[in-house]
Design a protein around this motif. Sequence first.
Motif, mmCIF file in Angstrom:
data_model
loop_
_atom_site.group_PDB
_atom_site.id
_atom_site.type_symbol
_atom_site.label_atom_id
_atom_site.label_comp_id
_atom_site.label_asym_id
_atom_site.label_seq_id
_atom_site.Cartn_x
_atom_site.Cartn_y
_atom_site.Cartn_z
ATOM 1 N N ALA A 253 0.872 -1.172 0.000
ATOM 2 C CA ALA A 253 0.000 0.000 0.000
ATOM 3 C C ALA A 253 0.910 1.223 0.000
ATOM 4 C CB ALA A 253 -0.899 -0.004 1.232
ATOM 5 N N LEU A 262 -2.778 0.425 -4.016
ATOM 6 C CA LEU A 262 -2.188 -0.889 -3.801
ATOM 7 C C LEU A 262 -1.314 -1.169 -5.007
ATOM 8 C CD1 LEU A 262 -5.353 -2.750 -2.521
ATOM 9 C CD2 LEU A 262 -3.306 -2.208 -1.180
ATOM 10 N N ALA A 367 -6.524 2.043 -3.230
ATOM 11 C CA ALA A 367 -6.509 1.137 -2.094
ATOM 12 C C ALA A 367 -7.839 1.198 -1.365
ATOM 13 C CB ALA A 367 -5.375 1.502 -1.152
ATOM 14 N N LEU A 385 -7.017 -1.796 5.314
ATOM 15 C CA LEU A 385 -6.249 -2.639 4.399
ATOM 16 C C LEU A 385 -5.720 -3.904 5.056
ATOM 17 C CD1 LEU A 385 -4.431 0.136 2.368
ATOM 18 C CD2 LEU A 385 -6.542 -1.080 1.829
#
Length: 813
Positions: A253, A262, A367, A385
């Motif tokens: 990330a 990402l 992301a 995440l």
Amino acid sequence: MIRRRLRISGLVQGVGFRPFVYRLARRFSLNGRVCNNAAGVEVEAEGSRTALTAFAQALEVEAPPAAVIEQVESWELPAVGATGFVIDSTDSGGAPAAGVVPDLAVCPDCLREMLDPVDRRHLYPFINCTNCGPRYTIIEKIPYDRPHTTMGKFTMCPACRAEYDDPASRRFHAQPNACPACGPQVVLVAAGTTAHQGQQPVDLTAEPTGVSPGEESESFDDSAPGAVAADAAVGPEAITGARHLLRAGGILAVKGIGGFHLAVNAADDWAVARLRRRKGREAKPLAVMVRDAAAARGLVHLDPEEEKLLTSPARPIVLAVRLSAPSLSVAPAVAPDNRRLGLMLAYAPLHYLLLDDELPVLVMTSANRSSEPICIANDEARRRLVGIADALLLHDREIARGNDDSVVAKNEKFPVFLRRGRGYAPGLLPLATEGVELLAVGAELKNTVCLAARGRAVISQHLGDLQNLEGYRMFCRTIDDLSGLFAIRPQMVAHDLHPDYLASRWARQWAADRGLPAVAVQHHHAHLAACLAENHHRGPALGLILDGTGYGPDHTIWGGEILLGEAAGFSRYGHLEPMPLPGGDLAVKQPWRTGLAYLHRAFGGDIPPCFGKLPLPADIDRTVAAGGRKAVIEMLNGNINCPVTTSCGRLFDAVAVIAGGRREISYEAQAAIELMQAGGGLAPPSFAWELTHADGRLIMAVSPMIRDIATAVAAGAGPAEISRRFHYSLVKMFTAALNEAAAETGVKTVALSGGVMQNEVLLAGLTESLERTGLTVLLPQRLPPNDGGIAFGQAVVASNRSAAPQIRSISQA
Ligand code: ZN
Ligand code: ZN
Ligand code: FE
């Protein structure tokens, strides 16, 4: 010796314009001053007539790359004997919001310095100057000044301060100015740890913690790749560690300008497959990033205009046609079955430090889990995440607001925006009417919001879908945010006519709480009004609006419409033949239902036996063995839960299915996109169609087309042939319909908009065909034809209404 005053308006604040003027004045030995004012920048310069003329020319020709000069006004004044040239930095006359400008990619000068081993900013990923760097994503309040940005917490070191104060420096009043001694730092942390940033060394051998939906079916080796990072993962070591991880196939990330990406090595099949699983993104193409245009040319065809877009300071994702034999490697899973590749160049200095000969192409995707807005804060990224990224490359320059990458596709003729975010937002467009200050809340998907005041509209960045909580929160935040930044206090709200859109409900509540008016704007009227306003056309004009879904005043779903109208109102001149949609919204995700419904309608409820298997081949017959197919036919026969639609998007779905395409889709318009790509063009002969009339409207009957297509498929025609003939037929049918409308109404201008106009084959074919028959075609140019342009269209309609409430020249249909 004379003195001249120049007033330069346009996008000239926050882009290094005053230092540029200062350097130019010195070059031509002029005396005088430069300052910001409400409209832009004002210069007063004294010198010889020759020098002043050369100066004025250079001002336009050599302007900083991010500046957009709209107008230069010039007056001659008596000379006053000024000595020296000064930058008046008080900004006293500046419009408070003038510094709220889009983010700019790192400039060549800064890039050169960053890669220079003896420069004090060698390898420093926050290098910037007045020509480049973050703007919209760091500003917290107006006016745009360092303490009002997320750089406010960093105190400049003496060297940086000296640059900031020196009018001759490229960093004079560069608000995000920083260096390794005084500015933000990057840090690499393993995912799933709770320590605050920088405290935890990265252990990439550890399994990521947390559970991600869909992770249970473990036929896939999903262990984290075994790269080992250095102990101290701050600054240059963090970047080294990040590159190790990427080379080993890990998911990184990366905190960038408008949010987190990402990243994985695009050449690594395993890494890409793993990213898709973890992100919950099945087939929708992923964007890639390369270092420069030369690398891009190793992957895709680029015409000069595409290259210009790609390398512009806005650095959008350009959807370009792939090379059949690329010199750089990209895993098939990046953009499966797609003849285009979404590609962008590095734009943050940090990106240049990640890309090199060993990692020439990175997948860089927002992301988030699919359809949620992009992550922007360190803590938020670490929370959201978990179970997706292996490690996070963070930094401590905060992002004030999320701003996704912009997406643009150029067909043979013109660029079409598919998403406007970073580099373009906030967008400013003029309005023809100066009504009350107002807010327009947009549509349900691909939402943007728009504020209007003083004859000008401010359009937000792409906010995403409102159907998830994060998206809805971002919508609410952005309304407050933009009203604050641009000092607009809405006295009216405009929303879609659809009563159940979250944005519509929000708007009605907002209006009720304040006792202020709410204006409902029909979806396709908003598409038409946006296109006309962008093209400075007052109307009336015809609008061919081809779309997926839009709520009509007759409570049916519109989407294949010929409107006649202007900002003040519209009438529904004609539309596609109404068709049943068994299961309503469910049919959007399951085009097989639509295919069945269109066949059912086209064949009068009696699908001939030879087509019995057509819409549902063996694989689907099994999936819906529980009676899905039979149930749908019963729904159609009994007209149960079959809302009526004139949607052009559904027509595409139906034809795609009949031609043997995808029965179920995993992202919006997937079946239609694949159908278009199967043919990649249009060709005769046309399938049958008919123009009829009912209730005073022109009906474009597609049942004959469906029958013809089914017959052709039964006779062995493949998807490529069906695709080319179908596109050709649509162009013929719409051209005939619009010519009939033009002849009857005397209106010869046609605006083309709606999500289906993202179809490059259809758009190019229509434009060419309509122009050949003598009609004038207007296209969305700065805003997307999709629902990203709806908020602006609503603002145009509402602004017109508030400015002249008595004018309703064309009644609402
Ligand atoms: Zn720069
Ligand atoms: Zn410094
Ligand atoms: Fe739409």
